[in-house]
Scaffold this active site. Structure first.
Site, short mmCIF file in Angstrom:
data_model
loop_
_atom_site.label_atom_id
_atom_site.label_comp_id
_atom_site.label_asym_id
_atom_site.label_seq_id
_atom_site.Cartn_x
_atom_site.Cartn_y
_atom_site.Cartn_z
N VAL A 7 0.86 -1.18 0.00
CA VAL A 7 0.00 0.00 0.00
C VAL A 7 0.89 1.23 0.00
O VAL A 7 1.72 1.41 0.89
CB VAL A 7 -0.94 0.04 1.22
CG1 VAL A 7 -1.96 1.16 1.08
CG2 VAL A 7 -1.65 -1.30 1.41
N ASP A 60 9.56 7.29 -2.51
CA ASP A 60 8.91 8.33 -3.30
C ASP A 60 8.34 7.67 -4.55
O ASP A 60 9.09 7.18 -5.41
CB ASP A 60 9.95 9.39 -3.67
CG ASP A 60 9.36 10.53 -4.51
OD1 ASP A 60 8.17 10.46 -4.88
OD2 ASP A 60 10.11 11.49 -4.80
N ASN A 87 -2.49 4.09 -3.35
CA ASN A 87 -3.22 5.03 -2.50
C ASN A 87 -2.58 6.41 -2.43
O ASN A 87 -3.28 7.40 -2.22
CB ASN A 87 -3.32 4.44 -1.09
CG ASN A 87 -3.83 5.45 -0.08
OD1 ASN A 87 -5.01 5.77 -0.04
ND2 ASN A 87 -2.93 5.97 0.75
N TYR A 155 -6.16 18.10 -10.04
CA TYR A 155 -6.61 16.90 -9.36
C TYR A 155 -7.62 16.14 -10.23
O TYR A 155 -7.55 14.92 -10.38
CB TYR A 155 -7.23 17.26 -8.02
CG TYR A 155 -7.61 16.07 -7.16
CD1 TYR A 155 -6.66 15.41 -6.40
CD2 TYR A 155 -8.93 15.61 -7.11
CE1 TYR A 155 -7.00 14.32 -5.61
CE2 TYR A 155 -9.28 14.53 -6.33
CZ TYR A 155 -8.31 13.89 -5.58
OH TYR A 155 -8.66 12.80 -4.82
N LYS A 159 -7.04 12.28 -11.67
CA LYS A 159 -7.90 11.17 -11.27
C LYS A 159 -8.72 10.63 -12.45
O LYS A 159 -9.04 9.43 -12.48
CB LYS A 159 -8.83 11.62 -10.14
CG LYS A 159 -8.10 11.87 -8.82
CD LYS A 159 -7.38 10.63 -8.31
CE LYS A 159 -6.74 10.85 -6.95
NZ LYS A 159 -6.05 9.63 -6.44
#
Length: 256
Positions: A7, A60, A87, A155, A159
């Site tokens: 994750v 990173d 995530n 953003y 996405k």
């Protein structure tokens, strides 16, 4: 049989909730974060309850060498990698395209899109060479993935592109036993709003708010619910059918 889960951006918030759920279910977990202090804090917290079943790494996701080291460490520690949860992400400041700096645009796209590209590419290489081959990739998307006017321009673009990456990956790799899906999440109580400390484009923010039912705390999607959904999607009987799915998981906010 225990799975190995990676994750990203998981030293707090949603990522940590997802990682903790897999640990509690008996799986092995690898987490990364760019913040060494947060990583150290999680390592100390988990040491007693989950000793030997987790690995924490400062990494990173926008750096190719760092990502490859992360994947290699996960496979070396636990023998294989079964699940990648992309995530790690950052928010913009609700800037419209005419107001956002090139520097901020690049930073948001770098973390939110280039990061999942690099981790997905490295994970797939691991999925293909291990025995038995295969794996699952879950991309953490947003309502902004399909609603262009729910955030700033950067953003929303990042996405939306993540949905395309999800579907393309699912289409090519599905018959190889590598499945990819995305959760398009609504409002949550996470630290992503830390970005607003660096400035908020108030006119854009107010226009977005006025275009929808106001967000209130009771509309927040519980982190634990998202974590359970991630576990469900990695079930070997579910993952093939979910391949390519981009699932709106938003507690009906904004309303359908």
């Amino acid at each position: 049989m225990a799975k190995t889960i990676l994750v990203t951006g998981a030293a707090g918030g949603l990522g940590k909730a997802i990682a903790t759920a897999f640990l509690a279910a008996g799986d092995n977990v690898v987490i990364c974060d760019v913040n060494p202090q947060r990583i150290a804090s999680v390592e100390e917290e988990w040491a007693k309850s989950y000793a030997g079943r987790f690995l924490t790494k400062q990494a990173d996701v926008t750096d190719e060498t760092s990502v490859q080291g992360l994947i290699d460490a996960a496979a070396s520690q636990f023998g294989r990698l079964d699940v990648l949860v992309n995530n790690a992400g950052i928010m913009d400041g609700f800037e419209p395209v005419g107001a956002i700096s090139k520097e901020k645009w690049d930073r948001v796209l770098n973390v939110n899109l280039n990061g999942p590209f690099l981790t997905t590419r490295a994970a797939i290489a691991q999925f293909e060479k291990q025995e038995p081959a295969g794996g699952v990739i879950i991309n953490i998307g947003s309502i902004a993935s399909i609603h262009g006017f729910k955030s700033g321009a950067a953003y929303a673009a990042s996405k939306a592109a993540l949905v395309a990456l999800t579907k393309n990956t699912a289409g090519y790799y599905g018959d190889k036993g590598i499945y990819c899906m995305a959760l398009l999440l609504g409002g949550m109580d996470t630290n992503i709003t830390d970005a607003f400390a660096h400035g908020l484009h108030m006119e854009m923010f107010q226009k977005v708010q006025a275009s929808q039912t106001p967000f209130t705390p009771e509309r927040s999607v519980p982190l634990e619910s998202v974590a359970k959904y991630c576990q469900f999607l990695t079930d070997p009987e579910i993952a093939p059918s979910a391949n390519g799915s981009c699932i709106l998981f938003n507690k009906n906010w904004p309303e359908a």
